[in-house]
Design a protein around this motif. Structure first.
Motif, PDB file in Angstrom:
ATOM      1  N   GLU A  64       0.832  -1.198   0.000  1.00 55.99           N
ATOM      2  CA  GLU A  64       0.000   0.000   0.000  1.00 55.99           C
ATOM      3  C   GLU A  64       0.872   1.256   0.000  1.00 55.99           C
ATOM      4  N   ASN A  65       1.939   1.251   0.793  1.00 51.58           N
ATOM      5  CA  ASN A  65       2.865   2.387   0.813  1.00 51.58           C
ATOM      6  C   ASN A  65       3.526   2.573  -0.547  1.00 51.58           C
ATOM      7  N   LEU A  66       3.907   1.472  -1.185  1.00 55.11           N
ATOM      8  CA  LEU A  66       4.513   1.561  -2.514  1.00 55.11           C
ATOM      9  C   LEU A  66       3.529   2.113  -3.547  1.00 55.11           C
ATOM     10  N   GLU A  67       2.264   1.693  -3.457  1.00 54.90           N
ATOM     11  CA  GLU A  67       1.259   2.204  -4.391  1.00 54.90           C
ATOM     12  C   GLU A  67       1.031   3.694  -4.177  1.00 54.90           C
ATOM     13  N   GLN A  68       1.024   4.142  -2.916  1.00 52.52           N
ATOM     14  CA  GLN A  68       0.865   5.566  -2.637  1.00 52.52           C
ATOM     15  C   GLN A  68       2.056   6.352  -3.175  1.00 52.52           C
ATOM     16  N   ARG A  69       3.249   5.825  -2.979  1.00 59.70           N
ATOM     17  CA  ARG A  69       4.445   6.499  -3.497  1.00 59.70           C
ATOM     18  C   ARG A  69       4.416   6.544  -5.023  1.00 59.70           C
ATOM     19  N   ARG A  70       4.000   5.448  -5.634  1.00 54.77           N
ATOM     20  CA  ARG A  70       3.910   5.405  -7.094  1.00 54.77           C
ATOM     21  C   ARG A  70       2.914   6.449  -7.599  1.00 54.77           C
ATOM     22  N   ALA A  71       1.782   6.559  -6.908  1.00 55.27           N
ATOM     23  CA  ALA A  71       0.780   7.555  -7.308  1.00 55.27           C
ATOM     24  C   ALA A  71       1.340   8.970  -7.163  1.00 55.27           C
ATOM     25  N   ARG A  72       2.091   9.236  -6.074  1.00 54.59           N
ATOM     26  CA  ARG A  72       2.703  10.554  -5.893  1.00 54.59           C
ATOM     27  C   ARG A  72       3.723  10.831  -6.995  1.00 54.59           C
ATOM     28  N   LEU A  73       4.504   9.829  -7.372  1.00 50.37           N
ATOM     29  CA  LEU A  73       5.503  10.008  -8.422  1.00 50.37           C
ATOM     30  C   LEU A  73       4.838  10.286  -9.770  1.00 50.37           C
ATOM     31  N   TYR A  74       3.776   9.544 -10.094  1.00 48.63           N
ATOM     32  CA  TYR A  74       3.067   9.802 -11.353  1.00 48.63           C
ATOM     33  C   TYR A  74       2.433  11.188 -11.346  1.00 48.63           C
ATOM     34  N   SER A  75       1.916  11.596 -10.200  1.00 51.22           N
ATOM     35  CA  SER A  75       1.339  12.928 -10.092  1.00 51.22           C
ATOM     36  C   SER A  75       2.403  13.995 -10.330  1.00 51.22           C
ATOM     37  N   ARG A  76       3.576  13.806  -9.742  1.00 46.80           N
ATOM     38  CA  ARG A  76       4.665  14.769  -9.921  1.00 46.80           C
ATOM     39  C   ARG A  76       5.125  14.796 -11.376  1.00 46.80           C
ATOM     40  N   LEU A  77       5.193  13.627 -12.019  1.00 49.23           N
ATOM     41  CA  LEU A  77       5.561  13.583 -13.437  1.00 49.23           C
ATOM     42  C   LEU A  77       4.557  14.356 -14.282  1.00 49.23           C
ATOM     43  N   ALA A  78       3.275  14.235 -13.968  1.00 45.36           N
ATOM     44  CA  ALA A  78       2.257  14.974 -14.711  1.00 45.36           C
ATOM     45  C   ALA A  78       2.428  16.475 -14.489  1.00 45.36           C
ATOM     46  N   GLU A  79       2.732  16.890 -13.259  1.00 44.51           N
ATOM     47  CA  GLU A  79       2.971  18.308 -12.980  1.00 44.51           C
ATOM     48  C   GLU A  79       4.170  18.829 -13.763  1.00 44.51           C
ATOM     49  N   ILE A  80       5.227  18.032 -13.818  1.00 40.68           N
ATOM     50  CA  ILE A  80       6.438  18.432 -14.544  1.00 40.68           C
ATOM     51  C   ILE A  80       6.129  18.573 -16.031  1.00 40.68           C
ATOM     52  N   ASP A  81       5.367  17.635 -16.601  1.00 40.24           N
ATOM     53  CA  ASP A  81       5.002  17.718 -18.020  1.00 40.24           C
ATOM     54  C   ASP A  81       4.184  18.974 -18.302  1.00 40.24           C
ATOM     55  N   GLN A  82       3.222  19.272 -17.425  1.00 45.07           N
ATOM     56  CA  GLN A  82       2.396  20.472 -17.616  1.00 45.07           C
ATOM     57  C   GLN A  82       3.249  21.735 -17.542  1.00 45.07           C
ATOM     58  N   GLU A  83       4.163  21.785 -16.566  1.00 46.05           N
ATOM     59  CA  GLU A  83       5.025  22.963 -16.418  1.00 46.05           C
ATOM     60  C   GLU A  83       5.952  23.112 -17.618  1.00 46.05           C
TER      61      GLU A  83
END
Length: 120
Positions: free
Chosen positions: A45-64
């Motif tokens: 569960e912790n790994l899935e949460q971290r993965r979701a945070r990483l994908y979210s950050r990647l999406a933010e970086i792409d938008q920026e």
């Protein structure tokens, strides 16, 4: 990138003293397995949460990056219009040139140099 060691198999905990095969021993083994299962589920569960945070950050970086790329293109177009550069070929504004423009000097000062020597 740093090399990572290959994942190893997770071994069950080993007891140093052999237990008698009783009903209590079976329940103890069942309890250990249950605790390990909960721990592994929590880790997943912790790994899935971290993965979701990483994908979210990647999406933010792409938008920026897209936003900044658009701003750079807008500035490039504005500069080309302001300085009268051919806007039909925007790549021409980004290519460096080797032209050197020497400032013009009046002909009367070309040979008029004063030399000062400093000795230490």
């Amino acid at each position: 990138m740093m090399s990572q060691r290959p994942p190893s198999k997770i071994h069950p905990k080993v007891s140093t003293l052999p237990r008698q095969r009783t009903e209590a021993a079976h329940y103890l083994d069942l309890y250990k397995l249950t605790v390990e299962k909960k721990r592994i589920q929590q880790e997943l569960e912790n790994l899935e949460q971290r993965r979701a945070r990483l994908y979210s950050r990647l999406a933010e970086i792409d938008q920026e990056a897209d936003r900044l790329n658009g701003l750079a293109g807008t500035i490039r177009i504005q500069d080309s219009q302001r300085f009268g550069v051919n806007s039909a070929n925007p790549a021409a504004t980004a290519t460096p040139s080797s032209n050197v423009f020497v400032p013009e000097r009046p002909s009367s000062t070309q040979g008029d140099f004063n030399t000062v020597l400093l000795e230490y």
